[in-house]
Design a protein around this motif. Structure first.
Motif, PDB file in Angstrom:
ATOM      1  N   SER A   1       0.828  -1.195   0.000  1.00  0.00           N
ATOM      2  CA  SER A   1       0.000   0.000   0.000  1.00  0.00           C
ATOM      3  C   SER A   1       0.862   1.246   0.000  1.00  0.00           C
ATOM      4  O   SER A   1       2.007   1.240   0.435  1.00  0.00           O
ATOM      5  CB  SER A   1      -0.934   0.014   1.202  1.00  0.00           C
ATOM      6  N   ILE A   2       0.258   2.317  -0.479  1.00  0.00           N
ATOM      7  CA  ILE A   2       0.864   3.641  -0.459  1.00  0.00           C
ATOM      8  C   ILE A   2      -0.099   4.548   0.278  1.00  0.00           C
ATOM      9  O   ILE A   2      -1.301   4.516   0.026  1.00  0.00           O
ATOM     10  CB  ILE A   2       1.111   4.159  -1.891  1.00  0.00           C
TER      11      ILE A   2
ATOM     12  N   ASN B   1       0.432  -0.476 -12.671  1.00  0.00           N
ATOM     13  CA  ASN B   1      -1.008  -0.486 -12.914  1.00  0.00           C
ATOM     14  C   ASN B   1      -1.317   0.552 -13.997  1.00  0.00           C
ATOM     15  O   ASN B   1      -0.983   1.719 -13.853  1.00  0.00           O
ATOM     16  CB  ASN B   1      -1.743  -0.140 -11.616  1.00  0.00           C
ATOM     17  N   ALA B   2      -1.949   0.126 -15.090  1.00  0.00           N
ATOM     18  CA  ALA B   2      -2.177   1.017 -16.238  1.00  0.00           C
ATOM     19  C   ALA B   2      -3.090   2.195 -15.887  1.00  0.00           C
ATOM     20  O   ALA B   2      -2.803   3.337 -16.272  1.00  0.00           O
ATOM     21  CB  ALA B   2      -2.777   0.223 -17.398  1.00  0.00           C
ATOM     22  N   GLU B   3      -4.160   1.942 -15.167  1.00  0.00           N
ATOM     23  CA  GLU B   3      -5.097   3.021 -14.826  1.00  0.00           C
ATOM     24  C   GLU B   3      -4.455   4.022 -13.865  1.00  0.00           C
ATOM     25  O   GLU B   3      -4.586   5.238 -14.034  1.00  0.00           O
ATOM     26  CB  GLU B   3      -6.361   2.434 -14.205  1.00  0.00           C
TER      27      GLU B   3
ATOM     28  N   ALA C   1      -4.518   8.117  -8.269  1.00  0.00           N
ATOM     29  CA  ALA C   1      -3.545   7.088  -8.639  1.00  0.00           C
ATOM     30  C   ALA C   1      -3.236   6.181  -7.457  1.00  0.00           C
ATOM     31  O   ALA C   1      -3.195   4.953  -7.600  1.00  0.00           O
ATOM     32  CB  ALA C   1      -2.266   7.738  -9.160  1.00  0.00           C
ATOM     33  N   ILE C   2      -3.050   6.769  -6.282  1.00  0.00           N
ATOM     34  CA  ILE C   2      -2.759   5.965  -5.089  1.00  0.00           C
ATOM     35  C   ILE C   2      -3.941   5.082  -4.740  1.00  0.00           C
ATOM     36  O   ILE C   2      -3.787   3.900  -4.430  1.00  0.00           O
ATOM     37  CB  ILE C   2      -2.373   6.893  -3.919  1.00  0.00           C
ATOM     38  N   SER C   3      -5.137   5.637  -4.809  1.00  0.00           N
ATOM     39  CA  SER C   3      -6.338   4.857  -4.507  1.00  0.00           C
ATOM     40  C   SER C   3      -6.507   3.691  -5.482  1.00  0.00           C
ATOM     41  O   SER C   3      -6.806   2.571  -5.072  1.00  0.00           O
ATOM     42  CB  SER C   3      -7.556   5.769  -4.547  1.00  0.00           C
TER      43      SER C   3
ATOM     44  N   ARG D   1      -6.234  -0.225  -4.387  1.00  0.00           N
ATOM     45  CA  ARG D   1      -7.398  -1.074  -4.616  1.00  0.00           C
ATOM     46  C   ARG D   1      -7.031  -2.283  -5.459  1.00  0.00           C
ATOM     47  O   ARG D   1      -7.457  -3.398  -5.180  1.00  0.00           O
ATOM     48  CB  ARG D   1      -8.498  -0.251  -5.274  1.00  0.00           C
ATOM     49  N   SER D   2      -6.205  -2.086  -6.483  1.00  0.00           N
ATOM     50  CA  SER D   2      -5.848  -3.203  -7.353  1.00  0.00           C
ATOM     51  C   SER D   2      -4.878  -4.163  -6.674  1.00  0.00           C
ATOM     52  O   SER D   2      -4.941  -5.362  -6.888  1.00  0.00           O
ATOM     53  CB  SER D   2      -5.241  -2.693  -8.652  1.00  0.00           C
TER      54      SER D   2
END
Length: 159
Positions: free
Chosen positions: A25-26, A57-59, A127-129, A133-134
């Protein structure tokens, strides 16, 4: 008998969780003056390392690209606005008349810089969220429960 009692007590009092060490996590612990990002709750990381971590992560990577674009716009608008506003105030201090269009353009640049800075913070948070999540959605925990009913006693393992 003593060992069975201890095992039953352990199962009744708590759950045994597996695979908790795999969480990645970040956290965003920024305040009004400083941007701080913590990786796994320990390490303070900068924007370059944050971008490298999130790029898997692409998104989240797309959100980081938008954040960096807003950062560059914020710095550019802030530098130009600060120069123009400072030039006008310096001219006023030296006894020249105030040039309102130049001062107004400088103030507009500073306001635009603040807007782009807020957009940067928003996209970094997105971006962090997305990254968290992923990364944490795939981790599962298993638990072991000791069940007692009037007719039977048993252990239940859940994944």
């Amino acid at each position: 008998m003593k060992h069975i009692f201890l095992l039953a007590l352990l199962c009744i009092c708590g759950n045994i969780y597996a695979q908790d060490a795999g969480k990645d996590s970040i956290e965003d612990r920024s305040n009004a003056l400083v941007y701080r990002y913590h990786h796994n709750g320990k390490n303070v990381i900068g924007m370059a390392k944050l971008k490298k971590i999130v790029s898997s992560n692409a998104e989240a990577n797309e959100h980081m690209k938008k954040a960096l674009n807003n950062y560059y716009l914020s710095v550019s608008a802030g530098a130009a606005g600060g120069f123009l506003a400072g030039y006008s105030l310096g001219a006023l201090a030296s006894g020249e008349p105030l040039n309102l269009p130049v001062a107004g353009a400088g103030i507009a640049g500073l306001i635009a810089s603040h807007y782009f800075s807020n957009q940067r913070k928003f996209y970094v948070a997105q971006a962090i969220s997305t990254y968290n999540r992923s990364r944490n959605s795939g981790t599962t925990s298993s638990s072991l429960h000791f069940n007692i009913t009037p007719t039977n006693i048993g252990l239940q393992l859940k994944f």
